[in-house]
Write a protein that holds these residues in place. Structure first.
Motif, PDB file in Angstrom:
ATOM      1  N   GLU A  94       0.841  -1.197   0.000  1.00  0.00           N
ATOM      2  CA  GLU A  94       0.000   0.000   0.000  1.00  0.00           C
ATOM      3  C   GLU A  94       0.874   1.243   0.000  1.00  0.00           C
ATOM      4  OE1 GLU A  94      -3.261   0.260   2.679  1.00  0.00           O
ATOM      5  OE2 GLU A  94      -3.549  -1.914   2.636  1.00  0.00           O
ATOM      6  N   GLN A  95       0.457   2.218  -0.785  1.00  0.00           N
ATOM      7  CA  GLN A  95       1.173   3.486  -0.849  1.00  0.00           C
ATOM      8  C   GLN A  95       0.240   4.544  -1.413  1.00  0.00           C
ATOM      9  OE1 GLN A  95       4.256   2.260  -3.679  1.00  0.00           O
ATOM     10  NE2 GLN A  95       3.636   3.991  -4.885  1.00  0.00           N
ATOM     11  N   PRO A  96       0.501   5.801  -1.117  1.00  0.00           N
ATOM     12  CA  PRO A  96      -0.337   6.871  -1.663  1.00  0.00           C
ATOM     13  C   PRO A  96      -0.326   6.845  -3.197  1.00  0.00           C
ATOM     14  CG  PRO A  96       1.094   7.718   0.050  1.00  0.00           C
ATOM     15  CD  PRO A  96       1.531   6.314  -0.224  1.00  0.00           C
ATOM     16  N   GLY A  97      -1.496   7.040  -3.777  1.00  0.00           N
ATOM     17  CA  GLY A  97      -1.625   7.075  -5.224  1.00  0.00           C
ATOM     18  C   GLY A  97      -2.042   5.752  -5.839  1.00  0.00           C
ATOM     19  N   LEU A  98      -1.997   4.676  -5.062  1.00  0.00           N
ATOM     20  CA  LEU A  98      -2.372   3.356  -5.572  1.00  0.00           C
ATOM     21  C   LEU A  98      -3.854   3.120  -5.279  1.00  0.00           C
ATOM     22  CD1 LEU A  98      -1.330   0.832  -6.971  1.00  0.00           C
ATOM     23  CD2 LEU A  98      -0.772  -0.096  -4.731  1.00  0.00           C
ATOM     24  N   CYS A  99      -4.638   3.085  -6.312  1.00  0.00           N
ATOM     25  CA  CYS A  99      -6.092   2.973  -6.213  1.00  0.00           C
ATOM     26  C   CYS A  99      -6.510   1.644  -5.593  1.00  0.00           C
ATOM     27  CB  CYS A  99      -6.694   3.116  -7.606  1.00  0.00           C
ATOM     28  SG  CYS A  99      -8.481   3.076  -7.643  1.00  0.00           S
ATOM     29  N   ARG A 100      -7.588   1.668  -4.857  1.00  0.00           N
ATOM     30  CA  ARG A 100      -8.140   0.476  -4.210  1.00  0.00           C
ATOM     31  C   ARG A 100      -8.470  -0.598  -5.243  1.00  0.00           C
ATOM     32  NH1 ARG A 100     -13.273  -1.085  -3.805  1.00  0.00           N
ATOM     33  NH2 ARG A 100     -13.987   0.901  -4.628  1.00  0.00           N
ATOM     34  N   LYS A 101      -9.041  -0.194  -6.363  1.00  0.00           N
ATOM     35  CA  LYS A 101      -9.383  -1.158  -7.419  1.00  0.00           C
ATOM     36  C   LYS A 101      -8.133  -1.802  -8.010  1.00  0.00           C
ATOM     37  CE  LYS A 101     -13.741   0.857  -8.908  1.00  0.00           C
ATOM     38  NZ  LYS A 101     -14.465   1.417 -10.047  1.00  0.00           N
ATOM     39  N   THR A 102      -7.077  -1.039  -8.149  1.00  0.00           N
ATOM     40  CA  THR A 102      -5.821  -1.575  -8.682  1.00  0.00           C
ATOM     41  C   THR A 102      -5.220  -2.568  -7.697  1.00  0.00           C
ATOM     42  OG1 THR A 102      -5.436   0.500  -9.834  1.00  0.00           O
ATOM     43  CG2 THR A 102      -3.550  -0.949  -9.568  1.00  0.00           C
ATOM     44  N   ARG A 103      -5.301  -2.248  -6.404  1.00  0.00           N
ATOM     45  CA  ARG A 103      -4.771  -3.170  -5.382  1.00  0.00           C
ATOM     46  C   ARG A 103      -5.508  -4.499  -5.393  1.00  0.00           C
ATOM     47  NH1 ARG A 103      -4.907   1.413  -1.807  1.00  0.00           N
ATOM     48  NH2 ARG A 103      -6.663   0.438  -0.749  1.00  0.00           N
ATOM     49  N   ALA A 104      -6.718  -4.536  -5.922  1.00  0.00           N
ATOM     50  CA  ALA A 104      -7.466  -5.786  -6.036  1.00  0.00           C
ATOM     51  C   ALA A 104      -7.288  -6.439  -7.409  1.00  0.00           C
ATOM     52  CB  ALA A 104      -8.947  -5.539  -5.775  1.00  0.00           C
ATOM     53  N   ALA A 105      -7.197  -5.635  -8.459  1.00  0.00           N
ATOM     54  CA  ALA A 105      -7.149  -6.163  -9.824  1.00  0.00           C
ATOM     55  C   ALA A 105      -5.834  -6.870 -10.140  1.00  0.00           C
ATOM     56  CB  ALA A 105      -7.383  -5.043 -10.832  1.00  0.00           C
ATOM     57  N   ILE A 106      -4.716  -6.320  -9.688  1.00  0.00           N
ATOM     58  CA  ILE A 106      -3.421  -6.923 -10.013  1.00  0.00           C
ATOM     59  C   ILE A 106      -3.264  -8.287  -9.338  1.00  0.00           C
ATOM     60  CG2 ILE A 106      -0.910  -6.674  -9.783  1.00  0.00           C
ATOM     61  CD1 ILE A 106      -1.298  -3.707 -10.483  1.00  0.00           C
ATOM     62  N   PRO A 107      -3.536  -8.431  -8.040  1.00  0.00           N
ATOM     63  CA  PRO A 107      -3.458  -9.779  -7.452  1.00  0.00           C
ATOM     64  C   PRO A 107      -4.416 -10.775  -8.116  1.00  0.00           C
ATOM     65  CG  PRO A 107      -3.378  -8.147  -5.726  1.00  0.00           C
ATOM     66  CD  PRO A 107      -3.700  -7.415  -6.992  1.00  0.00           C
ATOM     67  N   ALA A 108      -5.596 -10.323  -8.514  1.00  0.00           N
ATOM     68  CA  ALA A 108      -6.538 -11.216  -9.196  1.00  0.00           C
ATOM     69  C   ALA A 108      -5.957 -11.693 -10.527  1.00  0.00           C
ATOM     70  CB  ALA A 108      -7.869 -10.511  -9.410  1.00  0.00           C
ATOM     71  N   ALA A 109      -5.296 -10.809 -11.260  1.00  0.00           N
ATOM     72  CA  ALA A 109      -4.674 -11.195 -12.525  1.00  0.00           C
ATOM     73  C   ALA A 109      -3.524 -12.177 -12.280  1.00  0.00           C
ATOM     74  CB  ALA A 109      -4.165  -9.959 -13.266  1.00  0.00           C
ATOM     75  N   VAL A 110      -2.768 -11.972 -11.210  1.00  0.00           N
ATOM     76  CA  VAL A 110      -1.678 -12.904 -10.880  1.00  0.00           C
ATOM     77  C   VAL A 110      -2.264 -14.272 -10.539  1.00  0.00           C
ATOM     78  CG1 VAL A 110       0.179 -13.419  -9.245  1.00  0.00           C
ATOM     79  CG2 VAL A 110      -0.070 -11.111 -10.160  1.00  0.00           C
TER      80      VAL A 110
END
Length: 134
Positions: A94-110
């Motif tokens: 987690e870091q400033p500027g990283l969207c909540r949806k992105t934090r969920a979408a990238i692990p799902a793609a992995v």
């Protein structure tokens, strides 16, 4: 407001995200490289992740995310037994500027990538010495 020389991600709806995009744009000392990941680039990144077919490519992706966007992608076996890709702990730092949806979408793609290529999952298990050097 800070002026950047690239297209930044659009503002998230208030109360739906905790990305602190505006605070990042107003801070002259902040690293704004994460804001390069706009919706178009995110879609390209997700498609690229799903195309990965080797453990070496996955490691290279982790390095490139860290160097280009300043984001650490962590992939490790869960604390319990790993029977499926759901047993892996996959998360973005987690870091400033990283969207909540992105934090969920990238692990799902992995996870989709690991499900399609079980040999990558086995390589992660081997790297974490899950088999105890057997």
């Amino acid at each position: 407001m800070r002026i950047v020389d690239f297209e930044v991600r659009k503002e998230c709806p208030p109360q739906l995200c905790d990305c602190e995009r505006e605070r990042l744009l107003h801070d002259p000392q902040a690293d704004v490289s994460i804001l390069r990941l706009n919706l178009t680039e995110e879609k390209r990144l997700l498609a690229h992740i799903e195309q990965i077919d080797s453990y070496a490519q996955l490691k290279k992706l982790q390095e490139r995310l860290k160097s280009n966007l300043g984001v650490a992608l962590q992939i490790a076996p869960g604390s319990g037994e790993v029977r499926t890709v759901r047993g892996f702990q996959i998360r973005l730092q987690e870091q400033p500027g990283l969207c909540r949806k992105t934090r969920a979408a990238i692990p799902a793609a992995v996870r989709r990538c690991l499900a399609a290529h079980p040999e990558i999952a086995f390589a992660i298990l081997n790297e974490n010495d899950l088999l105890g050097g057997a």
